[in-house]
Design a protein around this motif. Structure first.
Motif, mmCIF file in Angstrom:
data_model
loop_
_atom_site.group_PDB
_atom_site.id
_atom_site.type_symbol
_atom_site.label_atom_id
_atom_site.label_comp_id
_atom_site.label_asym_id
_atom_site.label_seq_id
_atom_site.Cartn_x
_atom_site.Cartn_y
_atom_site.Cartn_z
ATOM 1 N N VAL B 397 8.200 20.087 11.937
ATOM 2 C CA VAL B 397 7.843 21.168 12.898
ATOM 3 C C VAL B 397 9.267 22.453 12.491
ATOM 4 O O VAL B 397 10.110 21.913 12.505
ATOM 5 C CB VAL B 397 7.765 20.877 14.461
ATOM 6 C CG1 VAL B 397 7.607 22.093 15.367
ATOM 7 C CG2 VAL B 397 6.528 20.093 14.768
ATOM 8 N N GLY B 446 10.671 17.145 18.751
ATOM 9 C CA GLY B 446 10.743 17.165 20.313
ATOM 10 C C GLY B 446 11.613 18.302 20.750
ATOM 11 O O GLY B 446 11.410 18.693 21.913
ATOM 12 N N VAL B 449 8.671 21.339 20.490
ATOM 13 C CA VAL B 449 7.200 21.424 20.748
ATOM 14 C C VAL B 449 7.273 21.199 22.193
ATOM 15 O O VAL B 449 7.482 20.091 22.776
ATOM 16 C CB VAL B 449 6.737 20.140 20.076
ATOM 17 C CG1 VAL B 449 5.244 20.302 20.518
ATOM 18 C CG2 VAL B 449 6.761 20.386 18.511
ATOM 19 N N LEU B 454 5.801 26.847 22.501
ATOM 20 C CA LEU B 454 4.561 27.236 21.796
ATOM 21 C C LEU B 454 3.953 28.602 22.252
ATOM 22 O O LEU B 454 3.460 29.194 21.497
ATOM 23 C CB LEU B 454 3.394 25.990 22.266
ATOM 24 C CG LEU B 454 2.486 25.677 21.086
ATOM 25 C CD1 LEU B 454 3.350 25.375 19.740
ATOM 26 C CD2 LEU B 454 1.785 24.335 21.376
ATOM 27 N N ILE B 522 -3.845 33.084 13.027
ATOM 28 C CA ILE B 522 -3.421 31.854 11.870
ATOM 29 C C ILE B 522 -1.840 31.593 12.039
ATOM 30 O O ILE B 522 -1.569 30.387 12.009
ATOM 31 C CB ILE B 522 -3.807 32.429 10.520
ATOM 32 C CG1 ILE B 522 -5.084 32.387 10.340
ATOM 33 C CG2 ILE B 522 -3.079 31.369 9.597
ATOM 34 C CD1 ILE B 522 -5.686 32.648 9.173
ATOM 35 N N GLY B 524 -0.121 31.555 14.808
ATOM 36 C CA GLY B 524 0.018 30.999 16.209
ATOM 37 C C GLY B 524 -0.538 29.529 16.096
ATOM 38 O O GLY B 524 -0.481 28.800 16.992
ATOM 39 N N SER B 525 -1.267 29.318 15.113
ATOM 40 C CA SER B 525 -2.068 28.127 14.889
ATOM 41 C C SER B 525 -1.114 26.862 14.906
ATOM 42 O O SER B 525 0.060 26.910 14.305
ATOM 43 C CB SER B 525 -3.013 28.053 13.814
ATOM 44 O OG SER B 525 -2.390 28.079 12.724
ATOM 45 N N PRO B 526 -1.520 25.606 15.331
ATOM 46 C CA PRO B 526 -0.842 24.560 14.780
ATOM 47 C C PRO B 526 -0.230 24.202 13.445
ATOM 48 O O PRO B 526 0.791 23.714 12.951
ATOM 49 C CB PRO B 526 -1.607 23.236 15.284
ATOM 50 C CG PRO B 526 -2.860 23.754 15.842
ATOM 51 C CD PRO B 526 -2.809 25.105 15.655
ATOM 52 N N GLN B 529 2.835 26.019 12.338
ATOM 53 C CA GLN B 529 4.006 25.521 12.957
ATOM 54 C C GLN B 529 4.637 24.360 12.197
ATOM 55 O O GLN B 529 5.726 24.002 12.348
ATOM 56 C CB GLN B 529 3.836 25.071 14.508
ATOM 57 C CG GLN B 529 3.324 26.027 15.236
ATOM 58 C CD GLN B 529 3.500 27.745 15.137
ATOM 59 O OE1 GLN B 529 4.722 27.761 15.088
ATOM 60 N NE2 GLN B 529 2.584 28.248 14.897
ATOM 61 N N ARG B 530 4.063 23.910 10.984
ATOM 62 C CA ARG B 530 4.612 23.000 10.452
ATOM 63 C C ARG B 530 4.874 23.427 9.064
ATOM 64 O O ARG B 530 4.332 24.585 8.511
ATOM 65 C CB ARG B 530 3.704 21.673 10.085
ATOM 66 C CG ARG B 530 3.503 20.877 11.451
ATOM 67 C CD ARG B 530 2.846 19.563 10.992
ATOM 68 N NE ARG B 530 2.591 18.697 12.462
ATOM 69 C CZ ARG B 530 3.650 18.012 12.975
ATOM 70 N NH1 ARG B 530 4.710 17.739 12.299
ATOM 71 N NH2 ARG B 530 3.314 17.658 14.064
#
Lengths: 405, 531
Positions: B397, B446, B449, B454, B522, B524-526, B529-530
């Motif tokens: 992340v 950890g 997230v 978020l 996009i 802001g998408s999960p 974040q990676r």
């Protein structure tokens, strides 16, 4: 010697202690759901190893004055002296706002608490205190999160921490919300919220998907609250700074009855290796001011609220070469709220003479910090089995019997 | 055993492989496809791709790009960067110049009590504005120069790996900007004690940090002296020496402990409280000369504890001087625990939160074999099968810094003032240069997230893509597209997942899609974040 319990309110449930709880206890617990829902536990972490000996001063100890020639807080009655609570221990003068709550039996402290693990590393000791498993680094979740698990399903904001990062204490299987302020907790662009919610709801990313879902659930619940401004009750006024702001947010959530059960906030900056005299009072004014304002703001609601403040370890009994103190061992924990039998100081005081000290230099631990926290998990939050919160920890015989110091 | 394992079902094979440590079909041994490899390298060894980067690296060859990143001084720097850095004069000053131009009295704040607000109106970089700020709030200018310097480099530098590593090693040897005088020492600290060594020998960086006034001040060693010497000094009427030393009375363990725990061996590296005290004794007298006017490292021999010491089983004979501390640094830099601790921390940043132990062992072996050559340790890691494996791909992340900078790069946005970006990073949970504890930030999922973090990422994404973030301009031209699939390919470099596509289409229902909205969603998408 006077023996009394740290909690005022006794009940059949509590008296049973907490090993493997018999069925009737669990049934009885279920019946008290409603009451349990109103109970709130607020935890404050003072990061950096606060100097407990200068916060709650053992002013009858000559050794304290001998080894802290420039740092010791003077005896009560002297200029800038400690505020005696029980003739033996006194508050640092910057904590004056708390004296009243001690007299009202809402404030107390447990002396000489700490970890069975001897580490003097901030990193490890904070981790152990927050995971609740001293000496074990592989623990993934935090004690406060595990304290939630046995409780019936609750609100999406049953567990809240203030700030942009979720502390170790609250990480784990149960949903927990981190927020800066209630006002800030929203998607700021109209029309985007629905798409983002659906994006996270459908995500296969386990960690981010779960956090996203928790975010939107909590946001919906807090939406009506966001639209009202907040002014503290009973003329309370929170001190400026991170802790005061955090406690005010927690107060606001409690009063809104959104289902909050555990809350966490913290304050750093206690690692005073140099020049402690100049640095400690400012932090203590924040700490004492925030605790006092919170209790005042809550008013009679304090009956159902317990606050516990902790720090990862204490500091050396002897001051160091720079008007500061180095990393030590045992420390003091501070307690507040209606459920606490305040107006007394708890814990067994090991003394400050050299032969009483841990490794010849630090205050010895006589009460495991888990003993104190377990009492809040079980007696206050209604957790049936302390071992579910503190795995591997066995309550010493006599459990709740806390000797007055 | 391996032969039998292959005959079993895939699931069992994985389980067995994990159990026996076999290299059959674990996520760490499954290779990435060529296109994924390039993207992965840009996400790990750089702050994410800009438009066109994937294609460019593919054309020049991934190995050549990697070699270039490992030898950054030979890379031609982006001319835009020089323009952005030009006005930030304070980051180029020596500590003495800084003391002269930004008078210390205004910079040293009371360490106690309420801290004044950090907010500063972002300047346009104009000379008048800087001059004005210099007069009214020089400390804010020092802070803002530092942050802008870091962000401009992260966004624009061609030497991306160097910037990633400077961030990593600064965090490893963390100092806190708001502790007393650290603020005006930090620019030099990063520039002189961290940056030159991130692909060099670890022991050189260790010594540079040990001797730097920022570290000496932050971990209090500048006031740690032999108690007997302090006694003598006071008896001599306190006449000579730096004024601050008059208050000095004895030993301070702070640096000694963190040196062992955080900088070298690690908490489990096998040292005792006795070692901490002995190490602290070895560093007595390592102090700061002229701390207020021209801060410099100084060894004050008369404040040094000249007694015999034992550190990790090594005898340090009586009568030594500065060489006592240097000997400790040598022992620590060459220690197998240090090799392992640093290797694991690097692998945690570059490979996965819980990196495979076999990889860490190989990196540690390289460290020991090469005398702690960090370039070679990086080479071992990058050329390992674990680095370009399915197990590592998108496993990390992004930290707030990585998220913000990668979003700016993905949009090819033009940053005129980086301060609003710095403020966004605060809100995401990683205030730059302001991690108070010597531990630095922990680099695992950890840490980042959670709901507040978020939400801050989503709001930042929408604001940035919508062109509403002050100081950063986003081109709203033909290069940005409203079609969700095209936008996903452009920003994520992959086909959108069904959930992402459905969500994007949902938001557009009945409304004309704007490229800004789609891009914001996009980012802001999960997925974004990676890295």
């Amino acid at each position: 010697m006077n023996t009394r319990r740290i909690f005022l309110k006794q009940s059949a449930l509590a008296m049973a202690g907490f090993g493997a709880a018999p069925l009737w206890i669990r049934r009885a617990l279920a019946a008290t759901d409603e009451a349990a829902r109103r109970k709130v536990l607020v935890t404050i972490f003072l990061r950096g190893a606060a100097d407990g000996l200068n916060i709650l001063v053992p002013f009858t100890e000559q050794a304290y004055y001998d080894v802290r020639p420039t740092l010791a807080v003077p005896r009560p009655g002297r200029d800038e002296g400690a505020i005696s609570l029980d003739g033996r221990f006194g508050l640092h003068p910057a904590l004056a706002p708390l004296e009243r709550f001690y007299k009202e039996k809402l404030f107390s402290a447990v002396v000489a608490t700490g970890s069975p693990d001897p580490t003097r590393s901030h990193f490890d000791a904070q981790d152990y205190m927050e995971s609740g498993t001293p000496g074990r680094k592989s623990t993934q979740d935090g004690w406060l999160n595990r304290a939630l698990s046995p409780l019936p399903d609750g609100s999406p904001v049953r567990a809240v921490s203030i700030g942009p990062r979720l502390p170790r204490s609250l990480r784990g299987a149960q949903p927990a919300v981190a927020l800066n302020t209630v006002e800030e907790f929203r998607v700021k662009q109209a029309g985007a919220s629905v798409a983002l919610e659906s994006m996270y709801a459908g995500s296969h990313d386990a960690a981010l998907g779960a956090a996203g879902r928790e975010t939107f659930e909590a946001m919906k619940l807090l939406e009506p609250l966001r639209r009202q401004s907040y002014s503290p009750g009973n003329g309370a006024s929170y001190p400026r700074g991170k802790l005061g702001a955090g406690m005010e947010q927690i107060a606001r959530l409690i009063k809104a009855n959104v289902g909050l059960q555990v809350a966490f906030t913290d304050l750093g900056g206690w690692d005073h290796h140099t020049n402690e005299r100049a640095q400690l009072p400012g932090l203590l004014r924040q700490f004492g001011g925030a605790m006092a304002a919170f209790a005042q703001d809550m008013g009679s609601r304090m009956e159902d609220i317990a606050v516990v403040a902790m720090s990862e370890f204490g500091r050396t009994v002897r001051e160091n070469g720079n008007g500061g103190t180095d990393h030590g061992h045992a420390n003091t924990m501070f307690l507040m709220g209606g459920p606490v039998a305040g107006g007394a100081i708890y814990g067994q005081w090991p003394g400050l003479d050299r032969d009483c000290l841990h490794e010849g230099r630090d205050l010895a631990v006589t009460t495991d910090f888990r003993d104190v926290l377990a009492s809040f998990a079980c007696r206050h939050l209604g957790v049936a089995n302390a071992a579910s919160v503190f795995p591997g920890f066995t309550q010493p015989p006599g459990g709740w019997e806390w000797k007055r110091s | 055993m391996r032969v039998r394992g292959r005959k079993l079902l895939m699931v069992s094979a994985l389980a067995l492989a994990a159990l026996w440590g076999s290299d059959a079909a674990t996520p760490w041994s499954r290779k990435l496809a060529g296109g994924e490899k390039v993207l992965h390298a840009l996400n790990r060894l750089a702050f994410g791709p800009r438009p066109g980067d994937v294609e460019r690296v593919r054309r020049m060859g991934l190995d050549r790009w990697i070699e270039g990143q490992l030898d950054p001084s030979k890379l031609q720097e982006n001319p835009v960067l020089a323009g952005r850095l030009a006005p930030l004069d304070s980051v180029r000053m020596t500590m003495g110049e800084m003391a002269a131009k930004y008078p210390p009295r205004r910079l040293i704040r009371a360490e106690a009590g309420e801290r004044p607000s950090e907010r500063v109106t972002p300047g346009r970089g104009s000379e008048e504005r800087r001059e004005e700020l210099k007069k009214v709030a020089p400390q804010l200018l020092v802070t803002s120069d530092l942050m802008q310097n870091k962000l401009y480099r992260a966004v624009y530098s061609e030497r991306q790996l160097e910037e990633v590593l400077v961030d990593f090693w600064f965090n490893h040897f963390n100092v806190y900007l708001n502790k007393g005088q650290v603020r005006r020492l930090t620019a030099s600290y990063e520039r002189d004690a961290i940056r030159p060594f991130v692909l060099g020998k670890f022991k050189d960086m260790l010594r540079a940090t040990a001797e730097h006034p920022a570290m000496l001040f932050y971990l209090d060693n500048w006031r740690s002296v032999d108690p007997a010497a302090a006694e003598r000094l006071r008896a001599n009427a306190l006449g000579e020496g730096p004024q601050a030393l008059r208050r000095v009375r004895g030993l301070n363990e702070n640096y000694g402990r963190e040196l062992l725990e955080l900088h070298t061996l690690g908490a489990d590296g096998g040292y005792t409280q006795k070692d901490v005290v002995e190490v602290a004794r070895c560093f007595t007298g390592w102090t700061i000369g002229a701390p207020l006017t021209d801060p410099k490292f100084q060894f004050a021999a008369r404040l040094h504890d000249k007694g015999e010491k034992f550190v990790l089983g090594h005898k340090i004979p009586a009568g030594g001087g500065m060489e006592d501390g240097l000997k400790v640094l040598d022992i620590l830099a060459a220690h197998p625990s240090t090799a392992k601790f640093l290797s694991r921390k690097l692998a945690q940043r570059f490979v996965a939160d819980d990196p495979p132990p076999a990889l860490v062992d190989r990196m540690a072996a390289t460290y020991l074999k090469t005398g702690g050559d960090l370039r070679e340790v990086m080479r071992t890691m990058i050329h390992s099968r674990e680095f370009f494996s399915v197990g590592a791909y998108r496993a990390k992340v992004k930290s707030p810094l990585e998220m913000v900078v990668s979003a700016v790069r993905a949009l090819d946005a033009s940053v005129q003032s980086a301060l609003p970006l710095s403020k966004a990073i605060d809100e995401l949970g990683q205030p730059l240069y302001r991690k108070e504890e010597p531990t630095g930030y922990r680099d695992t999922a950890g840490e980042w997230v959670n709901t507040a973090g978020l939400l801050a990422r989503m709001n930042f994404s929408l604001q940035l893509a919508g062109g509403r973030l002050r100081g950063t301009g986003v081109a709203q031209d033909g290069s940005s597209v409203a079609d969700p699939r095209q936008a996903s390919l452009r920003l994520l470099h992959e086909e959108p997942s069904p959930a992402l596509l459905a969500a994007l289409e949902k938001s557009l229902e009945g409304k004309p899609a704007t490229p800004a909205m789609v891009a914001g969603l996009i980012l802001g998408s999960p997925e974004f974040q990676r890295r």
